[in-house]
Write a protein that holds these residues in place. Sequence first.
Motif, short mmCIF file in Angstrom:
data_model
loop_
_atom_site.label_atom_id
_atom_site.label_comp_id
_atom_site.label_asym_id
_atom_site.label_seq_id
_atom_site.Cartn_x
_atom_site.Cartn_y
_atom_site.Cartn_z
N CYS A 1 34.58 30.34 36.36
CA CYS A 1 35.68 30.25 35.39
C CYS A 1 35.98 28.79 35.05
N ASN B 1 41.80 36.50 35.73
CA ASN B 1 43.00 35.80 36.24
C ASN B 1 43.88 35.19 35.16
N HIS B 2 43.47 35.31 33.91
CA HIS B 2 44.21 34.64 32.84
C HIS B 2 44.50 35.62 31.71
N CYS C 1 40.01 28.29 36.40
CA CYS C 1 40.44 28.30 37.80
C CYS C 1 39.29 28.13 38.80
N CYS D 1 37.28 35.66 32.81
CA CYS D 1 37.95 35.74 34.11
C CYS D 1 39.27 36.50 33.98
ZN LIG Z 1 39.81 31.99 36.09
#
Ligand SMILES: [Zn+2]
Length: 422
Positions: free
Chosen positions: A11, A29-30, A14, A27
């Motif tokens: 990513c 996470n976003h 991150c 990713c």
């Molecule tokens: Zn990420």
Amino acid sequence: MTLDHVDTLECTLCGETYDPEQVVYTCPNHDGVAGILEVQYDYDVIVDRFDAELDGNIESQWKYRDFLPVDTDATPVTLDEGGTPLVDAPRLGDELGVDVRVKNDGVNPTGCFKDRATSVAVTKARYAGRDVVTCASTGNAAASLAGYAARGGLDCRIFVPAAAPEGKLVQPRVYGADVLAVEGSYDEAYDLSLEVTQEYGWYNRNAAINPFQIEGKRTVGHELAEQTRGEIPDWVVFSMGDGCTIAGCWKGLREFAELDFVDDTPKMLGVQPEGASAIHDAFHEHDDVDTVADTLADAVAVGRPRNTLKACRALEESGGTALTVSDEEILDAETLLGRTEGIYAEPAGAAPVAGIRKARERGIIEADESVVTVVTGSGLKDTAGAKRAVGPVTDITPSLDDVAAHYGTPAGEAGQDPRGGR
Ligand SMILES: [Zn+2]
Ligand SMILES: *Cc1c(COP(=O)(O)O)cnc(C)c1O
């Protein structure tokens, strides 16, 4: 499966890593699709396998197959994309006041640079047993995907803004694709294609979110490194839309330098139209978030670029910069390139030439430096824009008198009958 030369998908935000065998786009996470992934390679494995001679003979981009993120037993879906000419441009150089060469990627099979990435994407899709491919496009990626889907025997369904140039809407239909012309902007077509990918599970070629896409674009960097070996140019100039193209080329150039195949890297100059300047603005840290693109350079009419981060990194790491040019300057550049060197580029393909002129005026590019400008697309798909720059044709009747009215009465060996022969 043998993808042992690909380590991870990492990513860009991150640093989280993912298994390259998984089908991941971005990713999780976003928010949305912000977490763009970067393919990380095991260069020991690659260099072990890569035994091609860097002698300037490049039949296609598959010369660099060992660098591409495809399984070693995959059969490429190819039309011999890449291996495009790098030509001297002395007359253009005289006009711009600097040594210029042109990398003409408009000669790719569907008339556009994007074939490099599409070939890799369709190869991967077919290898994975997928039978429907999709993307959103300002026009060129759609035409490219449609051509390679036909070549690979896959179904193709694409989302294009209804206002795209006629040629770009017709070409993919000749290749047998379903063209869904979206009443809206490229950005809206893009968002729709993401929803569709999620709901229907089609294979998505979109370069910013499909981490493997940009990897095919590296081959233009590999080629440039090989073709300019020993005399790496000071600058390589691209137009920028989503930013994947310049970032992909930079990754290729950097890799070949890091592997000591060549001894230096050029600075990257990214050029955007004044009416679609988001990457330029981000690079120079302007805040204005004007998200509606307004430019005749339709291929880079992107309001919200999906790969600003990778593009800005390419500019920064290479020691380059970004600038903007007006639509007028782009049209001037299109006819300048045509009349000085016989190369017909679409507006987005000519924009870098306008950028070089501006960079010379501002002292960004010095007179004693050398420049490669990359023509990313052929002008033949979009004659409407160029028509504005060249003016009307001269109408005549089929009579010598009408010719004489323009050029005067023929002098010298007048009276010879060209049909007569000997
Ligand atoms: Zn990420
Ligand atoms: C897509 C495209 C670009 C820009 O590429 P991005 O990856 O969107 O920056 C430039 N020129 C042409 C002709 C294109 O089709």
